[in-house]
Structures are given as C-alpha cells and as structure tokens.
Design a protein around this motif. Structure first.
Motif, short mmCIF file in Angstrom:
data_model
loop_
_atom_site.label_atom_id
_atom_site.label_comp_id
_atom_site.label_asym_id
_atom_site.label_seq_id
_atom_site.Cartn_x
_atom_site.Cartn_y
_atom_site.Cartn_z
N VAL A 1 0.84 -1.21 0.00
CA VAL A 1 0.00 0.00 0.00
C VAL A 1 0.87 1.25 0.00
N ARG A 2 1.92 1.25 0.84
CA ARG A 2 2.81 2.42 0.88
C ARG A 2 3.49 2.63 -0.47
N SER A 3 3.92 1.53 -1.09
CA SER A 3 4.55 1.65 -2.41
C SER A 3 3.56 2.18 -3.44
N SER A 4 2.32 1.68 -3.39
CA SER A 4 1.29 2.14 -4.33
C SER A 4 0.98 3.62 -4.11
N ASP A 5 0.93 4.03 -2.85
CA ASP A 5 0.67 5.45 -2.55
C ASP A 5 1.75 6.34 -3.16
N SER A 6 3.01 5.90 -3.02
CA SER A 6 4.12 6.68 -3.59
C SER A 6 4.02 6.75 -5.11
N GLU A 7 3.69 5.61 -5.73
CA GLU A 7 3.57 5.57 -7.19
C GLU A 7 2.44 6.46 -7.68
N VAL A 8 1.31 6.41 -6.97
CA VAL A 8 0.17 7.25 -7.35
C VAL A 8 0.53 8.73 -7.21
N ALA A 9 1.23 9.09 -6.12
CA ALA A 9 1.61 10.48 -5.91
C ALA A 9 2.55 10.95 -7.03
N ARG A 10 3.50 10.06 -7.41
CA ARG A 10 4.44 10.43 -8.49
C ARG A 10 3.70 10.64 -9.80
N LEU A 11 2.78 9.72 -10.12
CA LEU A 11 2.04 9.84 -11.37
C LEU A 11 1.13 11.07 -11.37
N GLU A 12 0.54 11.37 -10.23
CA GLU A 12 -0.28 12.58 -10.13
C GLU A 12 0.55 13.83 -10.41
N GLN A 13 1.80 13.82 -9.89
CA GLN A 13 2.69 14.95 -10.14
C GLN A 13 3.04 15.04 -11.63
N ASP A 14 3.29 13.84 -12.25
CA ASP A 14 3.58 13.82 -13.68
C ASP A 14 2.40 14.36 -14.49
N VAL A 15 1.19 13.97 -14.09
CA VAL A 15 0.00 14.45 -14.79
C VAL A 15 -0.14 15.96 -14.65
N ALA A 16 0.11 16.46 -13.42
CA ALA A 16 0.02 17.92 -13.21
C ALA A 16 1.03 18.66 -14.07
N THR A 17 2.25 18.10 -14.15
CA THR A 17 3.29 18.74 -14.98
C THR A 17 2.89 18.72 -16.45
N ALA A 18 2.37 17.56 -16.90
CA ALA A 18 1.96 17.44 -18.30
C ALA A 18 0.82 18.41 -18.62
N ARG A 19 -0.10 18.55 -17.69
CA ARG A 19 -1.21 19.49 -17.91
C ARG A 19 -0.71 20.91 -18.01
N SER A 20 0.29 21.24 -17.18
CA SER A 20 0.85 22.60 -17.23
C SER A 20 1.53 22.85 -18.57
N ARG A 21 2.27 21.83 -19.04
CA ARG A 21 2.93 21.97 -20.35
C ARG A 21 1.90 22.08 -21.46
N LEU A 22 0.84 21.30 -21.37
CA LEU A 22 -0.21 21.35 -22.38
C LEU A 22 -0.85 22.73 -22.42
N ALA A 23 -1.07 23.32 -21.24
CA ALA A 23 -1.69 24.65 -21.18
C ALA A 23 -0.79 25.68 -21.86
N ARG A 24 0.54 25.58 -21.59
CA ARG A 24 1.47 26.53 -22.23
C ARG A 24 1.50 26.33 -23.75
N ALA A 25 1.50 25.05 -24.19
CA ALA A 25 1.53 24.77 -25.63
C ALA A 25 0.27 25.30 -26.31
N GLU A 26 -0.87 25.12 -25.65
CA GLU A 26 -2.12 25.62 -26.23
C GLU A 26 -2.10 27.14 -26.35
#
Length: 305
Positions: free
Chosen positions: A252-277
């Motif tokens: 569970v702890r490992s999954s929590d860390s993985e989910v948090a990392r992916l959420e951060q990646d998604v937030a970064t990608a969304r920010s980049r997408l907003a700038r590109a748009e």
C-alpha cells in the motif's frame, strides 16, 4: 492457628449472574449492587466479592445473551450446523462442506437479524458495530466447539472471535460456566441397561463407575489435546496473517508513492499542455494577421496591374 478461607458459593454466584446477564445493561449496576449488599448482609463476603467483580456486558454480548435465552431453538440450529461443518472438515467431505458453508451464511444472517429484533423489542437499537460483533460471535461459535459452549452459557461480557482472544476469561463472566439448556438440546446417548450385568455384591456397578470415570478422563484428555492443537493452529494463523498484513501494508505504501508520483507527472503534463495551447493560440493569431496582410498586398498589386 489455621484460619479458614471462605469459599465462593458457586451456585449462588451463577444464580446472580443469570439475573444480571439476563437483564438489560441499564439495570446491571443497580442489580449487581443490590446482590452484593444482600450477600454481605447474609455474611457471605466471598460470594459478594465475586459478584462485585462481574462485568457489565457490551451491547453485542448482551444481544447474544438475550438471543440464547429467547431464541434458543434458532441458536441450537446454528450450533448444530457448526458441528456438522466441523465433521465435514474432519472427513474432508468437500461437497458437504460447500453446501454447509452456504447454509452457514444464511443461518448466521438470520440469527443476527433475530438478535437485532430481540434488542429492538427491549426498546434499543443494535449499532452497526455491535451487529458486526454479533455476527463475528456467531461465526466463532460455529467454527470452535469450545466457543460454542461459551456462547451457550449466556454469560458473555465481550463478543467472541475465532482469532485474537487471549483468554476466555476476557469474554465470559464466569469462565467455564455451564451452558444453558436450549430448546433443541439433543438427548445424551445412553448405553442400554441390558448391557449391564451386575452381580449380587454390586461389582457390576463398581465396574461401570470405574469405566465411566476412565471414559471421562480420556475424554477430558482428548479435549485438552484438541484445545492445545487448536491454540497452536490459531497462533500459526495469527503469525501468518500478521506477515500478510505487513506485506500488504508495504504494498500500500509503495502504491501510494507511485500514485503520488504519477499525479505529479499528470500535473506537470497538464501545465505543459496549457502553455503549448497558449503558444498555439498566439501562432494562429499571428498566422491570420500575416495572411490578411498578404491578401491586402495582392489586392494592391492587382489594382496597379
């Protein structure tokens, strides 16, 4: 000089316990205090002290005690089903075991509802936590023959569990108390009287008594061996489940860390997408402006021609 130590009147203690655990929890303290006062007044201080130590049952335990007294036939049906399940397990009868397991779920649900109804008849409501504890208690009594006897005593203080109990003294007001007779009590098997061949001096009676005593001792030894084996099994099972829990907690702890990392990646990608748009929007505006100027220039050239 030897001072005699007063002994507890076990019969009187059981009678008082029957009153206490057969009543409603709200009257428990007052009823117990009255019994202690009466016993002290009669000079039975040892029994008075034992009564004073009787604990008030939690709601789930009270509900089961009430059920044993008021719905004995239903409880007997459940416990008989438990005996059949244990027999099927011992004989490795898979088909019968599957059928009885399905029946167990139905009967436990029905008996749990009966407990809730009995509590409602007393003007109270069984909480969800207490309802789950009642169900756990019934399941424990189905699995374990010893816990079935504890349930049938009608003197529960805490709910039962097939795992996690350190001592029966934690859950039963008077450990080892005799069970209550239920409506569907099976008659004990008796040996036909014709099997006995007494002689004139009663040697046959003495032989029967000795045989019964030996049988009783062997049965007690067998049950003690079974209890010890069951306790070892429970200990192994607790150890296994604790290891499984630790493994799952790490997962569970490992999954929590993985989910948090992916959420951060998604937030970064969304920010980049907003700038590109935004950049695309500016480029599109610039493109339209350039095309407009080109069109104007071509019109001017056409006019000159």
């Amino acid at each position: 000089m030897v001072v005699a130590v007063a002994e507890v009147d076990s019969a009187e203690l059981r009678r008082v316990a029957e009153d206490l655990y057969g009543g409603v929890p709200g009257d428990f303290v007052a009823t117990r205090a009255a019994a202690v006062k009466r016993l002290k007044g009669s000079g039975d201080k040892a029994t008075a002290s034992a009564v004073a130590e009787l604990r008030r049952p939690v709601q789930a335990a009270w509900a089961v005690n009430l059920l044993v007294r008021e719905q004995g036939e239903l409880v007997a049906q459940l416990l008989e089903l438990g005996a059949s399940l244990r027999e099927a397990q011992a004989s490795l009868d898979a088909d019968t075991l599957r059928e009885l397991t399905r029946e167990r779920r139905r009967v436990v649900a029905r008996v749990t509802q009966a407990a809730a109804s009995a509590v409602a008849d007393e003007g109270q409501a069984l909480s969800e936590t207490a309802r789950r504890q009642v169900e756990d208690t019934l399941l424990a009594a189905v699995v374990d023959a010893e816990l079935a006897e504890v349930l049938r005593s009608g003197l529960l203080v805490q709910p039962l569990s097939s795992t996690g109990m350190s001592s029966l003294a934690d859950v039963q007001a008077i450990p080892g108390a005799a069970r209550l007779e239920l409506v569907r009590e099976r008659p004990a098997k008796r040996r036909p009287t014709s099997d006995r061949v007494p002689d004139e001096d009663g040697a046959g009676d003495e032989s029967d008594v000795a045989k019964e005593r030996d049988d009783t001792e062997r049965e007690a030894a067998r049950r003690e061996s079974e209890r010890a084996a069951e306790e070892r099994r429970r200990t192994r099972e607790r150890t296994r489940l604790q290891k499984v829990r630790e493994t799952e907690q790490r997962a569970v702890r490992s999954s929590d860390s993985e989910v948090a990392r992916l959420e951060q990646d998604v937030a970064t990608a969304r920010s980049r997408l907003a700038r590109a748009e935004a950049e695309l929007e500016r480029a599109s505006s610039k493109q339209e402006s350039v095309r407009a100027r080109l069109a104007a220039t071509e019109e001017a050239l056409d006019a000159l021609s």
